[in-house]
Design a protein around this motif. Structure first.
Motif, PDB file in Angstrom:
ATOM      1  N   ALA A 176      28.898  65.660  60.264  1.00  0.00           N
ATOM      2  CA  ALA A 176      28.458  64.539  61.099  1.00  0.00           C
ATOM      3  C   ALA A 176      29.421  63.370  60.970  1.00  0.00           C
ATOM      4  N   SER A 177      29.876  63.102  59.744  1.00  0.00           N
ATOM      5  CA  SER A 177      30.842  62.018  59.526  1.00  0.00           C
ATOM      6  C   SER A 177      32.178  62.336  60.192  1.00  0.00           C
ATOM      7  N   THR A 178      32.564  63.600  60.163  1.00  0.00           N
ATOM      8  CA  THR A 178      33.816  64.003  60.799  1.00  0.00           C
ATOM      9  C   THR A 178      33.779  63.752  62.301  1.00  0.00           C
ATOM     10  N   LEU A 179      32.689  64.146  62.938  1.00  0.00           N
ATOM     11  CA  LEU A 179      32.552  63.939  64.378  1.00  0.00           C
ATOM     12  C   LEU A 179      32.539  62.449  64.721  1.00  0.00           C
ATOM     13  N   ALA A 180      31.833  61.673  63.918  1.00  0.00           N
ATOM     14  CA  ALA A 180      31.803  60.221  64.146  1.00  0.00           C
ATOM     15  C   ALA A 180      33.207  59.640  64.009  1.00  0.00           C
ATOM     16  N   GLY A 181      33.951  60.141  63.021  1.00  0.00           N
ATOM     17  CA  GLY A 181      35.318  59.658  62.817  1.00  0.00           C
ATOM     18  C   GLY A 181      36.221  59.991  63.990  1.00  0.00           C
ATOM     19  N   TYR A 182      36.041  61.170  64.578  1.00  0.00           N
ATOM     20  CA  TYR A 182      36.847  61.533  65.741  1.00  0.00           C
ATOM     21  C   TYR A 182      36.618  60.559  66.896  1.00  0.00           C
ATOM     22  N   LEU A 183      35.358  60.240  67.162  1.00  0.00           N
ATOM     23  CA  LEU A 183      35.060  59.305  68.245  1.00  0.00           C
ATOM     24  C   LEU A 183      35.609  57.919  67.937  1.00  0.00           C
ATOM     25  N   ALA A 218      28.291  68.757  67.715  1.00  0.00           N
ATOM     26  CA  ALA A 218      29.690  69.076  67.979  1.00  0.00           C
ATOM     27  C   ALA A 218      29.916  69.385  69.454  1.00  0.00           C
ATOM     28  N   VAL A 219      28.990  70.129  70.054  1.00  0.00           N
ATOM     29  CA  VAL A 219      29.124  70.481  71.467  1.00  0.00           C
ATOM     30  C   VAL A 219      29.055  69.241  72.343  1.00  0.00           C
ATOM     31  N   SER A 220      28.136  68.326  72.024  1.00  0.00           N
ATOM     32  CA  SER A 220      27.986  67.110  72.831  1.00  0.00           C
ATOM     33  C   SER A 220      29.168  66.174  72.655  1.00  0.00           C
ATOM     34  N   VAL A 221      29.689  66.065  71.439  1.00  0.00           N
ATOM     35  CA  VAL A 221      30.857  65.215  71.203  1.00  0.00           C
ATOM     36  C   VAL A 221      32.061  65.748  71.969  1.00  0.00           C
ATOM     37  N   LYS A 222      32.242  67.066  71.960  1.00  0.00           N
ATOM     38  CA  LYS A 222      33.340  67.651  72.754  1.00  0.00           C
ATOM     39  C   LYS A 222      33.181  67.319  74.230  1.00  0.00           C
ATOM     40  N   ALA A 223      31.961  67.432  74.723  1.00  0.00           N
ATOM     41  CA  ALA A 223      31.720  67.160  76.145  1.00  0.00           C
ATOM     42  C   ALA A 223      31.995  65.692  76.461  1.00  0.00           C
ATOM     43  N   TRP A 224      31.608  64.811  75.562  1.00  0.00           N
ATOM     44  CA  TRP A 224      31.833  63.368  75.761  1.00  0.00           C
ATOM     45  C   TRP A 224      33.332  63.056  75.778  1.00  0.00           C
ATOM     46  N   LEU A 225      34.071  63.696  74.889  1.00  0.00           N
ATOM     47  CA  LEU A 225      35.520  63.485  74.839  1.00  0.00           C
ATOM     48  C   LEU A 225      36.210  64.066  76.079  1.00  0.00           C
ATOM     49  N   ILE A 251      45.032  57.710  76.094  1.00  0.00           N
ATOM     50  CA  ILE A 251      43.578  57.898  75.957  1.00  0.00           C
ATOM     51  C   ILE A 251      43.215  59.360  76.189  1.00  0.00           C
ATOM     52  N   LYS A 252      43.784  59.935  77.265  1.00  0.00           N
ATOM     53  CA  LYS A 252      43.503  61.345  77.566  1.00  0.00           C
ATOM     54  C   LYS A 252      43.952  62.241  76.418  1.00  0.00           C
ATOM     55  N   ASP A 253      45.164  62.015  75.929  1.00  0.00           N
ATOM     56  CA  ASP A 253      45.694  62.860  74.858  1.00  0.00           C
ATOM     57  C   ASP A 253      44.888  62.704  73.573  1.00  0.00           C
ATOM     58  N   ALA A 254      44.482  61.473  73.271  1.00  0.00           N
ATOM     59  CA  ALA A 254      43.690  61.243  72.060  1.00  0.00           C
ATOM     60  C   ALA A 254      42.373  62.002  72.126  1.00  0.00           C
ATOM     61  N   ALA A 255      41.734  61.958  73.279  1.00  0.00           N
ATOM     62  CA  ALA A 255      40.448  62.652  73.438  1.00  0.00           C
ATOM     63  C   ALA A 255      40.619  64.161  73.312  1.00  0.00           C
ATOM     64  N   MET A 256      41.633  64.710  73.997  1.00  0.00           N
ATOM     65  CA  MET A 256      41.811  66.161  73.981  1.00  0.00           C
ATOM     66  C   MET A 256      42.304  66.659  72.616  1.00  0.00           C
ATOM     67  N   THR A 257      43.026  65.834  71.908  1.00  0.00           N
ATOM     68  CA  THR A 257      43.438  66.205  70.552  1.00  0.00           C
ATOM     69  C   THR A 257      42.221  66.438  69.670  1.00  0.00           C
ATOM     70  N   LYS A 258      41.218  65.582  69.799  1.00  0.00           N
ATOM     71  CA  LYS A 258      39.996  65.736  69.003  1.00  0.00           C
ATOM     72  C   LYS A 258      39.175  66.936  69.482  1.00  0.00           C
ATOM     73  N   VAL A 259      39.166  67.171  70.777  1.00  0.00           N
ATOM     74  CA  VAL A 259      38.467  68.357  71.288  1.00  0.00           C
ATOM     75  C   VAL A 259      39.080  69.611  70.670  1.00  0.00           C
ATOM     76  N   ASN A 260      40.404  69.670  70.672  1.00  0.00           N
ATOM     77  CA  ASN A 260      41.091  70.834  70.111  1.00  0.00           C
ATOM     78  C   ASN A 260      40.845  70.953  68.612  1.00  0.00           C
ATOM     79  N   ALA A 280      20.867  65.387  66.258  1.00  0.00           N
ATOM     80  CA  ALA A 280      22.054  64.669  65.796  1.00  0.00           C
ATOM     81  C   ALA A 280      22.343  63.493  66.729  1.00  0.00           C
ATOM     82  N   ALA A 281      22.437  62.306  66.150  1.00  0.00           N
ATOM     83  CA  ALA A 281      22.678  61.090  66.942  1.00  0.00           C
ATOM     84  C   ALA A 281      23.812  60.276  66.325  1.00  0.00           C
TER      85      ALA A 281
END
Length: 569
Positions: A176-183, A218-225, A251-260, A280-281
């Motif tokens: 959860a902390s990892t996903l928050a850090g990515y965003l 994780a699925v929702s964070v990917k979709a948001w990114l 911005i686009k590259d940063a988002a897709m880097t985290k998705v990958n 998960a929130a």
């Protein structure tokens, strides 16, 4: 008398079967103990595999691995409490008749409380035992010597996630902390917060979603990114933001880097810890004592968060047995090997016991008058849609298709601890749990055809109390994004939630005790749910304790069957 915690076969001590002790209340006598289990002629598939929750049939009985017997003199425990490995002898398994030799029961005993649970049966299916079997936490006092001790026996559902630190706060899982850090990293893309372009600033504010929580799976964070990356690319390609093209590319590259990155390390939180995605929130938040904002996992309900404390989600109930039964006695040793082979019903077996209903000095055989029954209830859910096309919150038509929206789970509210008779006696929110069952029917999709969605095991509910029920669906359409409650987005491959309420029967329709509540032990409650709209779809599970729920499911009818009609399956 201490309850025997290690299970062992009873040894015959004291008087032998040929002794004729003088009757003195509270003196032990050695008897053979007979009992039977409730049965159903038509086993069926259930929430897990058939062998996990099916009735005890001759082909594959699933009887208690251990049984705990508390002998009673009227309403007081007797010091002849005993346990044994169950069952040690049987001669009519098809009828579920069993007996145990050489048991000690005190004179004066006239009732028994019987508790039993089967062993786990995960069968190497690759599913965690608690997810597969369900689980019940049993609490027995160390000593049961008084009627008050009986009241301390209780049973409850087991939280899926219940780890607290020294400050009594829930520990935040690393994923959860990892996903928050990515965003947070994407939000802090160099130049974004400092951009003087109003449209790009608006894009950032939408991404931060500052006024409410974001789904944190994780699925929702990917979709948001991905949604952010797509928006940035559209702005760049429009030609209207040529001076900001480089920033939009960042911005686009940063988002897709985290998705990958999420794909690379195979993040599946919170499914990885068996919680529903909607539990998960995340929120853009400045922690006390810190100077900067960041995305933070939200684990508890607060005045600012209409979410559920994650420790409230619990595994389903497991199969469990209970009976509070009187006894029948005989002054003669009953030849069970013959009687069980010759008799087809428990009533016929009890005809061999003619001495009375209380143990005396000359008692040689004892039988439970009532069958040992299921201590839990079952919820059967049938699901369908009111139309092949449903409206979302923007009034757009969403075509359901045949496999766009598979059912992935079910959530049931109002599950509190039950007492020694498996009855719920309090309706406070302090100990309430939300049952989450992810072992649903794999072929159930949202469509206009009514389908069996789930059969799960539940604890008895509180008298006169409605029960919230939530269906968890997945948006399986690669090209579909629709809007739900408050305009939230349900992106492809993310899960969404529709809420319904199972109401208790109107008072004028109540015929017997089971009609007073939604779920009753040893009974099955069948609920027919109709999805009427997607306007009320949640992408984050709302708090089931607030009472302010948007209902997207119509409970068209429910039937609480009697054991004579449908035994717990």
């Amino acid at each position: 008398m201490h309850i025997i915690m290690s299970i062992c076969s009873l040894m015959a001590v004291g008087c032998s079967s040929n002794d004729e002790p003088t009757f003195v209340a509270g003196q032990p006598v050695t008897v053979d103990f007979a009992y039977t289990f409730s049965s159903s002629a038509n086993p069926s598939t259930t929430r897990q595999a058939t062998e996990v929750v099916q009735p005890n049939n001759a082909a594959q009985p699933r009887l208690p691995e251990t049984m705990r017997i508390i002998t009673m003199m009227d309403t007081n425990p007797s010091e002849s409490d005993f346990n044994w490995e169950a069952p040690v002898s049987k001669s009519n398994p098809a009828a579920r008749f069993y007996y145990t030799n050489n048991c000690h029961i005190n004179t004066g005993v006239n009732r028994c409380l019987v508790y039993g649970k089967p062993a786990d049966m995960s069968n190497n299916v690759g599913v965690a035992p608690k997810v597969y079997n369900g689980v019940i936490n049993e609490s027995f006092p160390v000593s049961i010597a008084t009627a008050g001790d009986i009241q301390d026996i209780n049973f409850s559902l087991v939280p899926i996630y219940n780890i607290y630190n020294n400050e009594n706060n829930l520990v935040i899982p690393d994923d959860a902390s990892t996903l928050a850090g990515y965003l947070t990293d994407v939000a802090n893309t160099i130049g974004w917060s400092d951009s003087g372009n109003a449209a790009i600033q608006e894009l950032r504010q939408k991404f931060l979603n500052k006024d409410s929580d974001l789904p944190g799976s994780a699925v929702s964070v990917k979709a948001w990114l991905k949604a952010l990356a797509d928006a940035a690319l559209r702005m760049k390609d429009s030609g209207s933001y040529s001076e900001q093209a480089t920033l939009l590319e960042y911005i686009k590259d940063a988002a897709m880097t985290k998705v990958n990155k999420i794909n690379e390390i195979s993040l599946t939180y919170p499914r990885s810890i068996n919680l529903p995605d909607g539990a998960a929130a995340l929120r853009w938040f400045k922690e006390e004592g810190k100077t900067t904002y960041a995305f933070q996992p939200r684990m508890n309900t607060t005045p600012d968060d209409d979410i559920n404390t994650v420790s409230r989600f619990a595994y389903p109930a497991s199969l469990y047995y209970f009976v509070n039964s009187g006894i029948s006695t005989s002054m003669e040793m009953v030849d069970y090997a013959t009687v069980y082979d010759e008799k087809n019903t428990w009533t016929q077996v009890l005809e061999q016991f003619t001495a009375g209903s209380r143990v005396e000095g000359g008692t040689r055989s004892v039988a439970l008058t009532n069958p040992v029954q299921y201590a839990v209830g079952q919820l059967q859910v049938n699901v369908q849609a009111s139309s092949a096309t449903l409206k979302d919150n923007d009034d757009h038509d969403v075509v359901l298709g045949t496999d766009n929206f598979p059912l992935k789970g079910i959530i049931v509210g109002g599950q509190r601890p039950v007492d020694y008779e498996f009855k719920q006696t309090k309706n406070t929110d302090t100990e309430v749990k939300f049952l989450y069952d992810s072992q649903v029917e794999s072929g159930c999709y949202l469509s206009t055809t009514s389908q069996l969605g789930c059969q799960t095991l539940v604890l008895q509910s509180y008298d006169g109390e409605d029960v919230d029920i939530v269906l968890e669906f997945e948006n399986n359409n690669d090209n579909l994004t629709f809007t739900g409650v408050n305009g939230c987005y349900v992106y492809p491959h993310t899960r969404f939630y529709l809420v319904g309420k199972i109401q208790v029967m109107p008072e004028q329709n109540i015929v017997d005790d089971k009609d007073k509540r939604v779920f009753t032990k040893d009974h099955i409650t069948t609920v027919n749910l109709t999805v009427t709209t997607l306007k009320k779809a949640y992408n984050l599970l709302p708090s089931l304790l607030t009472g302010h729920l948007e209902l997207g499911i119509e409970v068209s009818d429910w039937v609480a069957a009697t054991p004579e009609v449908v035994i717990l399956k």
